[in-house]
Design an enzyme around this catalytic site. Structure first.
Site, short mmCIF file in Angstrom:
data_model
loop_
_atom_site.label_atom_id
_atom_site.label_comp_id
_atom_site.label_asym_id
_atom_site.label_seq_id
_atom_site.Cartn_x
_atom_site.Cartn_y
_atom_site.Cartn_z
N GLY A 1 0.84 -1.19 0.00
CA GLY A 1 0.00 0.00 0.00
C GLY A 1 0.87 1.24 0.00
O GLY A 1 2.03 1.18 0.44
N GLN B 1 2.76 10.01 1.56
CA GLN B 1 4.07 9.34 1.60
C GLN B 1 4.97 9.78 0.45
O GLN B 1 6.18 9.60 0.51
CB GLN B 1 3.91 7.81 1.57
CG GLN B 1 3.28 7.25 2.83
CD GLN B 1 3.16 5.74 2.76
OE1 GLN B 1 2.21 5.23 2.21
NE2 GLN B 1 4.13 5.03 3.29
N CYS C 1 5.88 -0.39 7.23
CA CYS C 1 5.49 0.76 6.43
C CYS C 1 6.70 1.26 5.66
O CYS C 1 7.80 1.31 6.21
CB CYS C 1 4.98 1.87 7.36
SG CYS C 1 4.49 3.37 6.50
N LEU C 2 6.48 1.62 4.40
CA LEU C 2 7.59 2.10 3.57
C LEU C 2 8.15 3.42 4.12
O LEU C 2 9.28 3.78 3.82
CB LEU C 2 7.14 2.26 2.12
CG LEU C 2 6.70 0.95 1.43
CD1 LEU C 2 6.16 1.24 0.04
CD2 LEU C 2 7.84 -0.05 1.37
N HIS D 1 -4.52 0.98 7.67
CA HIS D 1 -3.17 1.55 7.71
C HIS D 1 -3.04 2.71 6.72
O HIS D 1 -2.56 3.80 7.07
CB HIS D 1 -2.16 0.44 7.40
CG HIS D 1 -0.73 0.88 7.30
ND1 HIS D 1 0.26 0.39 8.14
CD2 HIS D 1 -0.10 1.75 6.46
CE1 HIS D 1 1.41 0.97 7.83
NE2 HIS D 1 1.23 1.78 6.80
N GLU D 2 -3.51 2.48 5.48
CA GLU D 2 -3.40 3.53 4.46
C GLU D 2 -4.31 4.71 4.79
O GLU D 2 -3.94 5.86 4.59
CB GLU D 2 -3.72 2.97 3.06
CG GLU D 2 -2.78 1.87 2.58
CD GLU D 2 -1.31 2.20 2.74
OE1 GLU D 2 -0.92 3.37 2.58
OE2 GLU D 2 -0.54 1.27 3.06
N HIS E 1 -2.77 7.09 7.14
CA HIS E 1 -1.82 8.03 6.52
C HIS E 1 -2.53 9.33 6.11
O HIS E 1 -1.97 10.41 6.23
CB HIS E 1 -1.18 7.42 5.27
CG HIS E 1 0.01 6.55 5.55
ND1 HIS E 1 1.15 7.02 6.16
CD2 HIS E 1 0.24 5.24 5.27
CE1 HIS E 1 2.03 6.02 6.25
NE2 HIS E 1 1.50 4.94 5.73
ZN ZN Z 1 2.42 3.08 5.71
#
Ligand code: ZN
Length: 175
Positions: free
Chosen positions: A46, A51, A98-99, A140-141, A144
């Site tokens: 995701g 991000q 998470c990236l 999670h997304e 963000h």
């Molecule tokens: Zn993330």
């Protein structure tokens, strides 16, 4: 299409609430295509607009990436614009990464099931019922877009090395 730079924890923008998309322009479609490339390139499941430094409410996600390799849903990519989680039920604990928080994993409590609606790339309103992994990915997304990183919700954080060690220990116990 292009690979975008992923911002990491500590960047102020990751803790700001994003603004709704007013119009799905060709530019937004291009950005979302880039986000899919960027997510795949980084082996993520995701990626949300903030991000890559865009303060708008949209994300891309692969909610069935945990399925078996021969499951055709595994590669499905969802484009979620102005998403809203309209129902949350139950709870589950999951291991998340998470990236934007490279090198770590964390244990997070999330709803077991959600109902989420969003616009797709063509501006059609779509609704989904998700549970388990898919629900976790979307929560999670969605977080963000609210300016929240999973690491701020996690009951426990560990490095990738610690996580791998723990998984190995658990597997040994099972065998
Ligand atoms: Zn993330």
């Amino acid at each position: 299409m292009a690979i975008r730079n992923i911002l990491t924890r500590g960047e102020e923008i990751l803790n700001k609430k994003c603004k709704p998309v007013k119009e799905i322009t060709p530019h937004i479609k291009e950005v979302m295509a880039d986000m899919v490339d960027t997510m795949n390139n980084a082996d993520g499941v995701g990626l949300a607009a903030p991000q890559i430094g865009i303060m708008k409410r949209f994300f891309v996600a692969m909610p069935f990436a945990d399925m078996e390799e021969d499951d055709e849903r595994r590669d499905l990519v969802l484009y979620m614009i102005n998403p809203e989680i309209t129902r949350r039920e139950g709870s589950q604990e999951s291991n998340e990464g998470c990236l934007s928080v490279p090198g770590y994993m964390g244990v997070v409590e999330r709803p077991e099931k959600i109902h989420i609606k969003a616009l797709d790339l063509d501006g059609n309103e779509r609704e989904y019922d998700f549970e388990g992994f898919a629900a976790t990915v979307c929560c999670h997304e969605y977080d963000h877009l609210e300016g929240v990183l999973y690491s701020e919700r996690a009951k426990e954080m560990m490095t990738n090395e610690e996580y791998t060690r723990r998984q190995e220990a658990e597997n040994e116990e099972e065998n």
